[in-house]
Design a protein around this motif. Structure first.
Motif, PDB file in Angstrom:
ATOM      1  N   LEU A   1       8.131  18.177  11.869  1.00  0.00           N
ATOM      2  CA  LEU A   1       6.912  18.444  11.014  1.00  0.00           C
ATOM      3  C   LEU A   1       6.633  18.278  10.283  1.00  0.00           C
ATOM      4  N   ALA A   2       7.462  17.972   8.992  1.00  0.00           N
ATOM      5  CA  ALA A   2       7.779  17.139   8.126  1.00  0.00           C
ATOM      6  C   ALA A   2       7.443  15.788   8.432  1.00  0.00           C
ATOM      7  N   THR A   3       8.077  14.794   9.305  1.00  0.00           N
ATOM      8  CA  THR A   3       8.535  13.620   9.607  1.00  0.00           C
ATOM      9  C   THR A   3       6.834  13.361  10.067  1.00  0.00           C
ATOM     10  N   CYS A   4       6.364  14.205  10.366  1.00  0.00           N
ATOM     11  CA  CYS A   4       4.362  14.012  10.673  1.00  0.00           C
ATOM     12  C   CYS A   4       3.569  13.596  10.065  1.00  0.00           C
ATOM     13  N   SER A   5       4.180  14.267   8.747  1.00  0.00           N
ATOM     14  CA  SER A   5       3.131  14.037   7.472  1.00  0.00           C
ATOM     15  C   SER A   5       3.781  13.409   6.875  1.00  0.00           C
ATOM     16  N   LEU A   6       5.134  12.803   7.526  1.00  0.00           N
ATOM     17  CA  LEU A   6       4.840  11.402   6.926  1.00  0.00           C
ATOM     18  C   LEU A   6       4.962  10.369   7.370  1.00  0.00           C
ATOM     19  N   SER A   7       3.526  10.058   8.249  1.00  0.00           N
ATOM     20  CA  SER A   7       3.713   8.333   9.214  1.00  0.00           C
ATOM     21  C   SER A   7       3.088   7.913   8.531  1.00  0.00           C
ATOM     22  N   LYS A   8       2.188   8.236   7.065  1.00  0.00           N
ATOM     23  CA  LYS A   8       1.777   6.674   6.352  1.00  0.00           C
ATOM     24  C   LYS A   8       2.438   6.441   5.766  1.00  0.00           C
ATOM     25  N   GLU A   9       3.505   7.086   4.946  1.00  0.00           N
ATOM     26  CA  GLU A   9       4.618   6.725   4.557  1.00  0.00           C
ATOM     27  C   GLU A   9       5.778   5.901   5.605  1.00  0.00           C
ATOM     28  N   PHE A  10       5.939   6.437   6.249  1.00  0.00           N
ATOM     29  CA  PHE A  10       6.687   4.877   7.655  1.00  0.00           C
ATOM     30  C   PHE A  10       6.164   3.830   7.523  1.00  0.00           C
ATOM     31  N   ASP A  11       4.191   4.235   7.873  1.00  0.00           N
ATOM     32  CA  ASP A  11       3.791   2.798   8.451  1.00  0.00           C
ATOM     33  C   ASP A  11       3.637   1.766   7.901  1.00  0.00           C
ATOM     34  N   ALA A  12       3.600   2.228   6.178  1.00  0.00           N
ATOM     35  CA  ALA A  12       4.525   1.852   5.343  1.00  0.00           C
ATOM     36  C   ALA A  12       5.265   0.864   5.435  1.00  0.00           C
ATOM     37  N   TYR A  13       6.377   1.507   5.351  1.00  0.00           N
ATOM     38  CA  TYR A  13       7.655   0.830   5.499  1.00  0.00           C
ATOM     39  C   TYR A  13       7.721  -0.036   6.396  1.00  0.00           C
ATOM     40  N   ASP A  14       7.192   0.744   7.967  1.00  0.00           N
ATOM     41  CA  ASP A  14       7.276  -0.352   9.144  1.00  0.00           C
ATOM     42  C   ASP A  14       6.569  -1.827   9.094  1.00  0.00           C
ATOM     43  N   ASN A  15       5.567  -1.520   7.831  1.00  0.00           N
ATOM     44  CA  ASN A  15       4.737  -2.965   7.983  1.00  0.00           C
ATOM     45  C   ASN A  15       5.433  -4.274   7.044  1.00  0.00           C
ATOM     46  N   ILE A  16       6.112  -5.624   8.088  1.00  0.00           N
ATOM     47  CA  ILE A  16       6.498  -6.368   7.225  1.00  0.00           C
ATOM     48  C   ILE A  16       6.080  -6.788   5.636  1.00  0.00           C
ATOM     49  N   ASP A  17       4.966  -7.362   5.858  1.00  0.00           N
ATOM     50  CA  ASP A  17       3.660  -7.444   4.934  1.00  0.00           C
ATOM     51  C   ASP A  17       4.010  -6.797   3.849  1.00  0.00           C
ATOM     52  N   HIS A  18       4.379  -5.724   3.742  1.00  0.00           N
ATOM     53  CA  HIS A  18       4.231  -4.628   2.201  1.00  0.00           C
ATOM     54  C   HIS A  18       5.386  -4.821   1.068  1.00  0.00           C
ATOM     55  N   LYS A  19       4.897  -5.227   0.331  1.00  0.00           N
ATOM     56  CA  LYS A  19       5.585  -5.656  -0.858  1.00  0.00           C
ATOM     57  C   LYS A  19       5.605  -3.935  -1.731  1.00  0.00           C
ATOM     58  N   PRO A  20       6.581  -3.685  -2.092  1.00  0.00           N
ATOM     59  CA  PRO A  20       6.477  -2.604  -3.110  1.00  0.00           C
ATOM     60  C   PRO A  20       6.464  -3.621  -4.481  1.00  0.00           C
ATOM     61  N   GLN A  21       5.593  -2.601  -5.140  1.00  0.00           N
ATOM     62  CA  GLN A  21       5.178  -2.991  -6.512  1.00  0.00           C
ATOM     63  C   GLN A  21       6.270  -2.826  -7.202  1.00  0.00           C
ATOM     64  N   HIS A  22       7.742  -2.602  -7.731  1.00  0.00           N
ATOM     65  CA  HIS A  22       8.759  -2.970  -7.818  1.00  0.00           C
ATOM     66  C   HIS A  22       9.118  -4.326  -7.527  1.00  0.00           C
ATOM     67  N   TYR A  23       8.760  -4.673  -6.377  1.00  0.00           N
ATOM     68  CA  TYR A  23       9.675  -5.971  -5.589  1.00  0.00           C
ATOM     69  C   TYR A  23       8.536  -7.143  -6.699  1.00  0.00           C
ATOM     70  N   LYS A  24       6.971  -6.990  -7.032  1.00  0.00           N
ATOM     71  CA  LYS A  24       6.473  -7.654  -7.225  1.00  0.00           C
ATOM     72  C   LYS A  24       6.505  -7.979  -8.699  1.00  0.00           C
ATOM     73  N   ALA A  25       6.651  -6.656  -9.229  1.00  0.00           N
ATOM     74  CA  ALA A  25       7.192  -6.924 -10.838  1.00  0.00           C
ATOM     75  C   ALA A  25       8.512  -7.709 -11.082  1.00  0.00           C
ATOM     76  N   ILE A  26       9.488  -8.030  -9.989  1.00  0.00           N
ATOM     77  CA  ILE A  26      10.874  -8.367  -9.782  1.00  0.00           C
ATOM     78  C   ILE A  26      10.588 -10.079 -10.358  1.00  0.00           C
ATOM     79  N   PHE A  27       9.803 -10.157  -8.680  1.00  0.00           N
ATOM     80  CA  PHE A  27       9.548 -11.836  -8.362  1.00  0.00           C
ATOM     81  C   PHE A  27       8.389 -12.482  -8.789  1.00  0.00           C
ATOM     82  N   LYS A  28       7.643 -11.715  -8.939  1.00  0.00           N
ATOM     83  CA  LYS A  28       6.037 -11.637  -9.671  1.00  0.00           C
ATOM     84  C   LYS A  28       5.485 -13.188  -8.283  1.00  0.00           C
TER      85      LYS A  28
END
Length: 235
Positions: free
Chosen positions: A84-111
């Motif tokens: 059930l915990a995994t089911c509730s994290l579906s949006k977070e896992f979708d973001a992880y699976d999105n190869i075009d998603h760049k986390p904010q910390h990544y953008k901050a480092i490489f701008k």
């Protein structure tokens, strides 16, 4: 979950199941007004299509009721079982699976000079998950409705997948898999024009009996799970 709440859920499930069974029985009783055996066989085609509709419809409704009952408990993710915990994290896992998603910390480092390196992008997404892992466990558990997907053909494997995702016994209906497969095959055969002749009484009776047993068992499974608190993580 207290006994009063579980009783309310049982009543909700049984109310939905009762009207479905009553409708099937009402339609089946009309067979007594049909004289020709061939006409009865063709009429059973309509009965079987309706039977499948209620089979899929109740499975979907019952599992949605189960999800809502868990969500209403206002649990934290760390209190729920891992499924059930995994089911509730579906949006977070979708973001992880999105190869075009760049986390904010990544953008901050490489701008603006983001390196086009798939391995580095993947590491950044992994890092984002690890950084928030403690936060995830402390957040409220909410299971989205989309977790219950009958895929328009509720084959035994689809039902098994649904039970598995929700942390319910995935092989609970193993003994009925043959008749479920027959039900879905025959429903599809009617839709695609293959089953034109209709069904003998014995064939239809076996399938209806199995479906009613499955629907009764779903109610029993959900109530047992809530009563035994199997939705919670075991220590």
């Amino acid at each position: 979950m207290d006994s009063k709440k579980i009783l309310e859920i049982r009543e909700q499930l049984e109310e939905d199941l009762t009207w479905r069974k009553d409708e099937i029985r009402l339609l089946r009783n009309q067979l007594s007004y049909i004289n020709l055996d061939d006409d009865k066989k063709r009429y059973r085609k309509a009965l079987l299509v309706m039977l499948y509709s209620h089979y899929e419809g109740f499975c979907y409704t019952a599992l949605q009721i189960y999800i809502k009952s868990i969500n209403d408990e206002s649990l934290k993710r760390k209190q729920a079982n891992f499924h059930l915990a995994t089911c509730s994290l579906s949006k977070e896992f979708d973001a992880y699976d999105n190869i075009d998603h760049k986390p904010q910390h990544y953008k901050a480092i490489f701008k603006k000079q983001l390196p086009e390196e798939s391995k580095l992008h993947r590491f950044a997404r992994q890092l984002g998950l690890v950084e928030k892992i403690n936060e995830f466990w402390e957040e409220s558990l909410f299971i989205p409705d989309e977790v219950v997907n009958t895929e328009a053909n509720l084959w035994p494997i689809v039902l098994k997948k649904l039970l598995y995702r929700l942390g319910l016994p995935h092989d609970y209906f193993k003994e009925h898999e043959g008749n479920i497969t027959m039900l879905v095959n025959r429903r599809n055969g009617i839709s695609h024009g293959r089953d034109k002749e209709g069904f003998e009484e014995k064939t239809y009776n076996e399938i209806q009996q199995t479906v009613f047993q499955i629907l009764d068992s779903i109610v029993r499974l959900i109530i047992e799970t809530l009563t035994q608190k199997s939705y919670l993580i075991t220590s």
